[in-house]
Write an enzyme that holds these catalytic residues in place. Structure first.
Site, short mmCIF file in Angstrom:
data_model
loop_
_atom_site.label_atom_id
_atom_site.label_comp_id
_atom_site.label_asym_id
_atom_site.label_seq_id
_atom_site.Cartn_x
_atom_site.Cartn_y
_atom_site.Cartn_z
N SER A 1 -38.90 -30.68 -36.57
CA SER A 1 -39.50 -30.55 -35.25
C SER A 1 -38.69 -29.28 -34.90
CB SER A 1 -38.56 -31.68 -35.01
OG SER A 1 -36.98 -31.65 -34.99
N GLU B 1 -47.98 -33.65 -35.55
CA GLU B 1 -48.59 -31.98 -34.93
C GLU B 1 -48.73 -31.79 -36.45
OE1 GLU B 1 -45.62 -32.15 -30.68
OE2 GLU B 1 -45.10 -31.72 -32.49
N ASN C 1 -41.83 -32.28 -28.57
CA ASN C 1 -40.08 -31.46 -27.81
C ASN C 1 -40.56 -31.32 -27.09
OD1 ASN C 1 -38.87 -33.29 -29.30
ND2 ASN C 1 -38.13 -32.47 -31.09
N HIS D 1 -45.58 -32.74 -39.18
CA HIS D 1 -44.75 -33.35 -37.94
C HIS D 1 -45.05 -34.75 -37.44
CE1 HIS D 1 -41.83 -33.23 -34.14
NE2 HIS D 1 -41.25 -33.81 -35.16
#
Lengths: 365, 256
Positions: A203, A236, A274, A224
């Site tokens: 991540s 992702e 994130n 991800h």
């Protein structure tokens, strides 16, 4: 190939080794020529079959047994599929998964439910057998024990990298430590076939830094997944500087076949989710740190004012305060930007051992 | 379990796809047409327009709307599919007669079949429905011609035609004649799904079967208001689970 039970005659196209109905022995045979009886063009996406249109074919073999198959190609009633004409239906995927943590286990479950062959690798055979028990528990929510055990026949457990030689895609989900991941990629590069795509579920770490230790940077990519894997629909797909177009496209397609929605993002700290989430969480912590509002009031405000299912401080507690601080530190060091500096209050909580839900207290008691 | 995970669902056989294959098989063998299916949809929508509790009470659907609706799983279009509805239904069952309005449950038939479509020999009928219907008629000492109204499981339009055949209201394959000739209309010989059916009364999955019972009881009590049938002394309900993996048939009779 077709598998059929020698005792009750139930048949499968899936790789089954014991009968899911009577636990009898299963024999493998060729279905011979399959005649298309009826076809429907499905234009409605569903959880497990997101990509439309596709075709459901009702087939009959030479002895009158029926099969339902999914195909991307149009067929007409009366068409005959030649023996071994598997290329016209979706090819099976052999997936390698490294790591038996929450994410690794979730990815294994997902692939098993999609009917894929899975090779699950970990250093510890005990954690593998415990992981397999957790996967079985998950499968039992959707099927009978006999059926679940049948599906589990296509799961191979392994403690050495050599077992991954036949995998077409490997996703590593080991600890978020670049040195550890680079060692994993070195070993995978040696053990896996030249055609295999090697993916990281990281991540926060750089895909390019992992690709650099392999002989195939064009086939290294980020994949991800989000926690919990069964429910979060996003993947992702992270393109490193040298990731090939075809690699990103294949991984996106495979994500869709697992019922996920892929988004493609360049290798940059935090990717999309994130990068958006972490500064927001950090700002919530700063509000508490500056004495502007209480922990409960910050969460209440976000839940009721923004309609989020959970407030930011409750979310940090769920993720783990230490994990949160690590991700912020990683964002700060990779970007060199002070705006990503973790709020001091979070560092204090970590120092006090208040890591969130896993220790019983974090921002919340 | 609503569908076989290994054999069917993995192959992309979502519910409408299953019934689409059944529709294809029925059309090929018996010459049932897309317009026959459209007529089933039209009738049930018109019935729902008389039922204030129906999901589509306020919606007027024309034959053009139905014919031009988007494809879901060929040959089925949007208007061949029941909606997913919210709803609830309840019935009070007693061994004791309490009032002149009580309706008698004279038969309960139930049967099962393989869950996986691929394991069946024929796709133009539901074995489970045929068995459940035979049990129910025998228990009731009745024949299909004794039934005044039927509430059948029309989760898709083709399912209504298959149900009418399985319940013996016509010969296999002749469901198309019942709908073409208006036999299943409110004024026909066997009014079917006068509440709008799953198609237009709605399909609140777990409550749909009891909603059928509600309609039959309401009709037998003579309390169906604008949609009350002239003759309603006996009624039948037919509910299906798992693409014919389970089928339940009940017969009701008006209290004396």
């Amino acid at each position: 190939m077709v598998r059929s039970c020698s005792e009750c005659n139930l048949t499968w196209h899936q790789p089954i080794t014991i009968c899911t109905r009577c636990q009898g022995p299963v024999a493998t045979s060729s279905p011979g020529k399959l005649r298309v009886l009826h076809v429907t063009k499905v234009e409605m996406p569903s959880q497990e079959h997101q990509e439309v249109p596709y075709y459901c074919l009702l087939l009959e073999d030479e002895v009158g047994l029926h099969y339902v198959r999914k195909s991307r190609q149009e067929h007409r009633p009366g068409d005959v599929l030649a023996e071994g004409d598997e290329g016209r239906t979706e090819t099976a995927v052999t997936l390698g998964v490294i790591g038996t943590g929450t994410m690794g286990t979730g990815i294994v479950c997902l692939a098993m439910e999609a009917g894929w062959q899975v090779i699950w690798k970990s250093r510890s055979s005990q954690s593998l057998s415990e992981g397999k028990a957790r996967v079985r528990d998950r499968l039992l929510k959707a099927m009978e024990p006999g059926e679940a055990d049948g599906v589990l026949q296509s799961l191979v457990l392994a403690t050495d990298f050599e077992a991954l030689a036949g995998a077409g895609l490997v996703v590593e989900s080991v600890v978020e430590d670049l040195d550890v991941k680079r060692n994993v990629f070195r070993s995978l590069d040696e053990a896996c076939s030249q055609e295999a795509i090697l993916a990281s579920n990281s991540s926060s770490l750089s895909i390019d830094a992992m690709a650099a230790v392999t002989s195939r940077p064009e086939r290294i990519v980020g994949m991800h997944f989000f926690n919990p894997v069964s429910r979060m629909r996003l993947v992702e797909v992270v393109r490193g500087a040298r990731t090939a177009d075809a690699t990103a496209a294949s991984v996106s397609d495979l994500a869709k076949r697992l019922g996920k929605v892929p988004v493609v993002v360049r290798d940059a700290p935090g990717f999309i989710v994130n990068r958006v989430l972490m500064p927001y969480l950090n700002e919530a912590a700063r509000i508490v740190q500056e004495g502007i509002a209480s922990v409960d009031d910050v969460d209440t405000a976000v839940e009721l004012g923004l309609g989020h299912p959970m407030g930011p401080l409750g979310l940090i507690d769920l993720i783990g305060v230490d994990v949160f601080v690590n991700i912020m530190d990683s964002l700060a060091s990779r970007t060199g930007e002070s705006r990503f500096g973790a709020a001091e209050v979070a560092r204090r909580l970590v120092a006090e051992g208040r890591l969130g839900r896993k220790t019983g207290a974090g921002f919340h008691q | 379990m609503a569908g076989d995970v290994l054999l069917d669902r993995g192959a992309g056989l979502i519910f409408p796809a299953s019934y689409a294959l059944i529709a294809s098989a029925h059309m090929k063998r018996y010459g049932t047409t897309l317009d026959d299916l459209a007529l089933v949809s039209l009738k049930n929508h018109q019935n729902a327009n008389l039922n204030p509790l129906a999901h589509f009470y306020h919606k007027r659907a024309t034959l053009d709307d139905i014919r031009n609706s988007p494809p879901i799983c060929s040959p089925l279009r949007l208007f061949d599919c029941s909606p997913v509805s919210d709803g609830a239904a309840a019935a009070v069952v007693s061994a004791e007669r309490r009032s002149h309005e009580d309706v008698e449950v004279v038969a309960s038939g139930m049967a099962t079949d393989t869950l996986a479509l691929a394991e069946r020999a024929d796709f133009t009928y539901f074995t489970a429905s045929r068995i459940a219907a035979a049990q129910a008629y025998e228990q009731a000492g009745m024949e299909p011609s004794d039934i005044d109204l039927a509430e059948v499981h029309d989760c898709f339009t083709i399912a209504e035609l298959v149900a009418l055949e399985d319940l013996g209201f016509c010969q296999p394959g002749d469901g198309k004649h019942l709908i073409r000739e208006g036999c299943t209309a409110r004024t026909g010989s066997i009014p079917t799904n006068v509440d709008g059916g799953l198609k237009a009364d709605g399909h609140p999955i777990g409550a749909s079967g009891l909603a059928q019972v509600f309609e039959v009881v309401t009709q037998l009590r003579g309390k169906a208001g604008e949609r009350q049938l002239a003759k309603a002394s006996t009624g039948l309900t037919h509910s299906v689970g798992g693409i014919g993996g389970t089928s339940v048939v009940h017969i009701f009779r008006k209290g004396d």
